[in-house]
Design an enzyme around this catalytic site. Structure first.
Site, PDB file in Angstrom:
ATOM      1  N   CYS A 127      36.928  43.854  37.786  1.00 27.83           N
ATOM      2  CA  CYS A 127      35.986  43.933  36.650  1.00 27.83           C
ATOM      3  C   CYS A 127      34.525  43.707  37.035  1.00 27.83           C
ATOM      4  CB  CYS A 127      36.408  43.022  35.511  1.00 27.83           C
ATOM      5  SG  CYS A 127      36.346  41.270  35.911  1.00 27.83           S
ATOM      6  N   CYS A 135      39.478  45.457  34.324  1.00 26.42           N
ATOM      7  CA  CYS A 135      39.988  44.814  35.534  1.00 26.42           C
ATOM      8  C   CYS A 135      40.784  45.762  36.430  1.00 26.42           C
ATOM      9  CB  CYS A 135      40.836  43.598  35.157  1.00 26.42           C
ATOM     10  SG  CYS A 135      39.891  42.371  34.229  1.00 26.42           S
ATOM     11  N   LYS A 200      46.986  33.730  32.226  1.00 27.86           N
ATOM     12  CA  LYS A 200      45.572  33.913  31.926  1.00 27.86           C
ATOM     13  C   LYS A 200      45.469  34.556  30.550  1.00 27.86           C
ATOM     14  CE  LYS A 200      41.387  36.275  33.430  1.00 27.86           C
ATOM     15  NZ  LYS A 200      40.711  37.004  34.507  1.00 27.86           N
ATOM     16  N   ARG A 210      31.112  36.356  31.940  1.00 19.33           N
ATOM     17  CA  ARG A 210      30.857  37.802  31.885  1.00 19.33           C
ATOM     18  C   ARG A 210      29.368  38.098  31.875  1.00 19.33           C
ATOM     19  NH1 ARG A 210      35.772  39.480  27.762  1.00 19.33           N
ATOM     20  NH2 ARG A 210      37.416  38.621  29.094  1.00 19.33           N
ATOM     21  N   ARG A 222      40.267  42.972  26.566  1.00 21.97           N
ATOM     22  CA  ARG A 222      41.271  42.775  27.612  1.00 21.97           C
ATOM     23  C   ARG A 222      42.640  42.386  27.046  1.00 21.97           C
ATOM     24  NH1 ARG A 222      37.521  43.233  31.404  1.00 21.97           N
ATOM     25  NH2 ARG A 222      36.074  41.582  32.036  1.00 21.97           N
ATOM     26  N   GLU A 238      55.491  34.434  32.676  1.00 21.50           N
ATOM     27  CA  GLU A 238      54.469  34.890  33.630  1.00 21.50           C
ATOM     28  C   GLU A 238      54.529  34.062  34.924  1.00 21.50           C
ATOM     29  OE1 GLU A 238      52.434  37.269  33.986  1.00 21.50           O
ATOM     30  OE2 GLU A 238      51.920  38.130  32.033  1.00 21.50           O
ATOM     31  N   LYS A 253      44.918  29.281  32.498  1.00 19.74           N
ATOM     32  CA  LYS A 253      43.488  29.527  32.285  1.00 19.74           C
ATOM     33  C   LYS A 253      43.272  30.104  30.906  1.00 19.74           C
ATOM     34  CE  LYS A 253      39.850  32.558  33.816  1.00 19.74           C
ATOM     35  NZ  LYS A 253      39.504  33.742  34.524  1.00 19.74           N
ATOM     36  N   SER A 279      34.115  29.060  32.190  1.00 20.17           N
ATOM     37  CA  SER A 279      32.673  29.057  31.917  1.00 20.17           C
ATOM     38  C   SER A 279      32.325  28.582  30.508  1.00 20.17           C
ATOM     39  CB  SER A 279      32.115  30.456  32.165  1.00 20.17           C
ATOM     40  OG  SER A 279      32.766  31.415  31.339  1.00 20.17           O
ATOM     41  N   TYR A 318      33.254  24.321  37.224  1.00 23.28           N
ATOM     42  CA  TYR A 318      31.823  24.397  37.523  1.00 23.28           C
ATOM     43  C   TYR A 318      31.186  23.005  37.518  1.00 23.28           C
ATOM     44  CZ  TYR A 318      32.929  29.216  36.382  1.00 23.28           C
ATOM     45  OH  TYR A 318      33.521  30.457  36.351  1.00 23.28           O
TER      46      TYR A 318
HETATM   47  C1  PBG Z   1      37.936  38.249  36.483  1.00 21.35           C
HETATM   48  C2  PBG Z   1      37.765  36.842  36.049  1.00 21.35           C
HETATM   49  C3  PBG Z   1      37.213  36.343  34.851  1.00 21.35           C
HETATM   50  C4  PBG Z   1      37.179  34.958  34.992  1.00 21.35           C
HETATM   51  C5  PBG Z   1      37.735  34.664  36.234  1.00 21.35           C
HETATM   52  N1  PBG Z   1      38.101  35.828  36.861  1.00 21.35           N
HETATM   53  C6  PBG Z   1      36.659  37.038  33.669  1.00 21.35           C
HETATM   54  C7  PBG Z   1      37.496  37.771  32.730  1.00 21.35           C
HETATM   55  O1  PBG Z   1      38.720  37.831  32.816  1.00 21.35           O
HETATM   56  O2  PBG Z   1      36.863  38.376  31.843  1.00 21.35           O
HETATM   57  C8  PBG Z   1      36.619  34.005  33.988  1.00 21.35           C
HETATM   58  C9  PBG Z   1      36.160  32.699  34.536  1.00 21.35           C
HETATM   59  C10 PBG Z   1      35.318  31.895  33.639  1.00 21.35           C
HETATM   60  O3  PBG Z   1      35.096  32.201  32.439  1.00 21.35           O
HETATM   61  O4  PBG Z   1      34.810  30.876  34.129  1.00 21.35           O
HETATM   62  N2  PBG Z   1      38.923  38.956  35.818  1.00 21.35           N
END
Ligand code: PBG
Length: 330
Positions: A127, A135, A200, A210, A222, A238, A253, A279, A318
């Site tokens: 992505c 992705c 995830k 993003r 997604r 999963e 996650k 994030s 982070y």
């Molecule tokens: C890539 C990916 C993402 C994150 C980690 N790997 C973004 C998404 O799936 O849109 C998000 C990490 C975060 O928000 O800190 N696919």
């Protein structure tokens, strides 16, 4: 004379909360920087430190700056980083993800040389590299699962050959762990581990990431590949599939909105379990702290403790750098 104990006072839980030392003695969950994984964004150029507005304290770093930041975090006891690449150019097939001289591949080679015992983890996804922001490969407005597998496998192999210790597929394509394991085994990378982003979820909390990576999907969303936040039993499926396909570490996650899922997976799985404190979770705490609405060190350590208590062995966060510094002062 009345000598009978009052039963409600025979048990006094406050006895073991009386002093710092006693509390430390009976503490059930301990945080240590060794369990943190620090996510970092790497881009082209030299001497570039570009602040990410929605993630105060985080930067898009050129490779030279990345190397010096890694020296600083190692000094705090953090041994692992997870790299995300921001390519100079994107295309529909995400070719920057699997280019031998791609930004992550360059970063891994440089870090490997500068920090031989650093644990280098790499995100395996398209992505950040695709013009459409999905992705995987898009065919007829849908992400083509099986055509994407080959590109994810190429990405993982190129990162492993560059020197990654752990590759972490996050695209949520069915069969991605198996495809990557097979490709790495065929190319002499049997020693490289896989951390599956197993459970995830399609979460609103990836917003700041993003923005940082310019990876928001340009059409649709997604939800056709990431998990529905309503489902917890499905997370067990999963995780079971990823382990059967050869994952060494599995992940839940985001972390905070899914602590129930984390604790549920912990009870069913003996493999190392990671949680990604994403994030948006970071941005929430930072924003409140900047307003003076939260005591940041206390809030962050409480969040990270909760994630560990729920069952995470590794915490991708982070906050890692600041949390490690606060822990050493506690
Ligand atoms: C890539 C990916 C993402 C994150 C980690 N790997 C973004 C998404 O799936 O849109 C998000 C990490 C975060 O928000 O800190 N696919």
């Amino acid at each position: 004379m009345q000598v009978t104990q009052r039963p409600e006072r025979a048990v006094r839980l406050r006895r073991l909360r009386r002093t710092d030392a006693i509390r430390e003695l009976v503490r059930e969950t301990r945080l240590h920087p060794h369990q943190f994984v620090y996510p970092m964004f790497v881009r082209g150029g030299r001497r570039v430190r570009e602040p990410i507005p929605s993630m105060p304290g985080q930067f898009r770093l050129s490779v030279d700056e990345l190397v010096s930041d890694v020296s600083a975090i190692r000094g705090l006891g953090i041994d692992a980083v997870l790299l995300f690449g921001l390519p100079d150019a994107k295309d529909p097939a995400g070719s920057g993800a699997y280019a031998d001289d791609g930004i992550v591949q360059q970063a891994v080679r440089t870090l490997r040389a500068a920090h031989p015992d650093l644990i280098v983890m790499t995100d395996v996804c398209l992505c950040e590299y695709t013009t459409h922001g999905h992705c995987g490969l898009v065919r007829d407005d849908d992400v083509d699962n099986d055509a994407t597998l080959e590109l994810l496998a190429r990405t993982a192999v190129s990162q492993a050959v560059a020197g990654a210790d752990v590759v972490a597929p996050s695209a949520m394509m069915d069969g991605q762990v198996a495809a990557i394991r097979r490709a790495m085994d065929e190319t002499g990378c049997q020693h490289v581990a896989i951390m599956g982003y197993s459970a995830k979820y399609a979460s609103a909390f990836y917003g700041p990431f993003r923005e940082a990576a310019g990876s928001a999907p340009q059409f649709g969303d997604r939800r056709g590949y990431q998990m529905d936040p309503s489902n917890a039993r499905e997370a067990e499926r999963e995780v079971a599939v990823d382990l059967a396909e050869g994952a060494d570490i599995v992940m839940v996650k985001p972390a905070l909105p899914f602590l129930d899922v984390l604790s549920r997976i912990r009870r069913t799985v003996t493999a190392p379990l990671a949680a990604y404190n994403v994030s948006g979770e970071y941005a929430m705490v930072k924003a409140a702290a900047e307003h003076g609405w939260l005591d940041e060190p206390r809030a962050v350590l409480e969040v990270l403790t909760a994630i560990a208590r729920a069952g995470a062995d590794l915490i991708i966060t982070y906050h890692a750098k600041e949390a490690a510094a606060w822990l050493s002062r506690r």
